[in-house]
Design an enzyme around this catalytic site. Structure first.
Site, PDB file in Angstrom:
ATOM      1  N   ASP A 132       0.844  -1.201   0.000  1.00 12.75           N
ATOM      2  CA  ASP A 132       0.000   0.000   0.000  1.00 12.75           C
ATOM      3  C   ASP A 132       0.879   1.251   0.000  1.00 12.75           C
ATOM      4  OD1 ASP A 132      -2.096  -1.755   0.392  1.00 12.75           O
ATOM      5  OD2 ASP A 132      -2.800  -0.824   2.243  1.00 12.75           O
ATOM      6  N   ARG A 182      -0.461  -0.472  -8.679  1.00 11.27           N
ATOM      7  CA  ARG A 182      -1.887  -0.229  -8.419  1.00 11.27           C
ATOM      8  C   ARG A 182      -2.070   1.279  -8.310  1.00 11.27           C
ATOM      9  NH1 ARG A 182      -3.436  -2.797  -3.117  1.00 11.27           N
ATOM     10  NH2 ARG A 182      -2.843  -0.856  -2.131  1.00 11.27           N
TER      11      ARG A 182
END
Ligand SMILES: Cc1cc2nc3c(=O)[nH]c(=O)nc-3n(C[C@H](O)[C@H](O)[C@H](O)COP(=O)(O)OP(=O)(O)OC[C@H]3O[C@@H](n4cnc5c(N)ncnc54)[C@H](O)[C@@H]3O)c2cc1C
Length: 306
Positions: A132, A182
């Site tokens: 993340d 991402r």
């Protein structure tokens, strides 16, 4: 940035409010909208359910900014068990971690060792490890750790945030690695000199970055994931994919409980779709970020009071 968004994001850092919310049944009920349950078995069951509709998943245990090496090790060990259980249940599921949950604030070298160990485990189990992206002060360290992990393992990806002014340069620097990226809009409270303050500009930067990622994917240089619920953006990206030879070479990821019908519709149309499922009891800061993404969500909380 809207006042309500920035207020919710500021409140997300209040330990007092976190404690108040955790103790209230109404808050636990409201948060269930965004997670199948607080524990790993519930997340695994949620994954199995989505797999039946042809939707893959990514699991993440909630938690961030741990304060000790032991806590970080426990998080690493928890994820080892997650990979074991994914294998045992034959689930098409990946894992996403936050570096501050793996001890980045405590010690960078230990954090790197945890990431490398988890990437190795993901590879052994035929799965995938995502990293993340957190607040802007962690971006340099996150990219550096991603580079270290990518040098040893193919099955590791990193999140980049379109709202950051620096992200176009970060992408340029990462593309030679054929990275898995991402791309998201960005969920934190950042000052205007660091992040684009206007949503319109963030959306425009997202699209430009997405096209660069499609071009890279079309020439076999990377694997893009579009982490967004913005259906207009997704439609424009899909339109561009064929002229850039990128059809079938990207995925769309969304959050559990957000735009569930669209997730199913996209999967039914043949898109590769994954849903990020969060679980765990440390949901306060994460939940406030979900409210901030759509301040109208606050009404769900108010309604669950009655
Ligand atoms: C798979 C995935 C991984 C992510 N990982 C990270 C990360 O590592 N770091 C990070 O900073 N951010 C991360 N995010 C969050 C991201 O940065 C955004 O805050 C979030 O996705 C909302 O932006 P959007 O792209 O959906 O677009 P928006 O323009 O904000 O939303 C588009 C539409 O989607 C719907 N929607 C969006 N969010 C919600 C919500 N919470 N509740 C209800 N409806 C909603 C609304 O209808 C809205 O109009 C991730 C998001 C996803 C989907």
């Amino acid at each position: 940035m809207g006042l309500s968004r920035s207020l919710l994001l500021r409140l997300s850092r209040s330990p007092w409010l976190a404690e108040q919310f955790r103790r209230r049944a109404f808050a636990r009920r409201a948060v269930r909208r965004f997670m199948p349950g607080e524990d790993l078995p519930a997340a695994l069951d949620g994954s199995a359910e989505l797999a039946k509709a042809g939707i893959g998943t990514v699991l993440t245990q909630l938690g961030e900014q741990v304060r000790s090496g032991q806590e970080a090790q426990a998080v690493r060990d928890h994820y080892f068990q997650v990979f074991d259980q994914l294998r045992d249940r034959f689930l098409p599921t990946q894992v996403s971690v936050k570096l501050t949950h793996l001890g980045l604030d405590v010690g960078r070298e230990a954090c790197i060792r945890h990431v490398l160990a988890l990437a190795a485990k993901a590879q052994e189990e035929g799965s995938f490890l995502w990293i993340d992206m957190e607040e802007s002060r962690y971006v340099d360290a996150t990219i550096e750790i991603y580079r270290r992990a990518r040098a040893e393992h193919a099955n590791v990806g990193v999140c980049l945030q379109a709202y950051l002014r620096r992200t176009p340069q970060d992408l340029t620097a990462l593309l030679p690695l054929s990275p898995a990226i991402r791309l998201v809009k960005g969920a934190y409270n950042e000052p205007a000199d660091v992040a684009l303050p206007r949503k319109k500009d963030v959306d425009a930067q997202y699209y430009t970055l997405a096209l660069r990622l499609l071009d890279a994917a079309g020439t076999g240089r990377g694997k893009p994931v579009f982490g967004t619920h913005d259906l207009n953006l997704i439609a424009r990206i899909r339109e561009q994919a064929s002229s850039r030879q990128a059809v079938g070479r990207y995925e769309v990821h969304m959050l559990y409980g957000v735009r569930a019908e669209a997730q199913r519709a996209l999967a039914a149309e043949g898109e590769k779709v994954r849903v990020l499922i969060s679980y765990g009891s440390h949901w306060f800061a994460w939940y406030m970020r979900r409210l901030a993404e759509r301040p109208a969500n606050v009404w769900f909380v108010v309604r669950s009071l009655f």
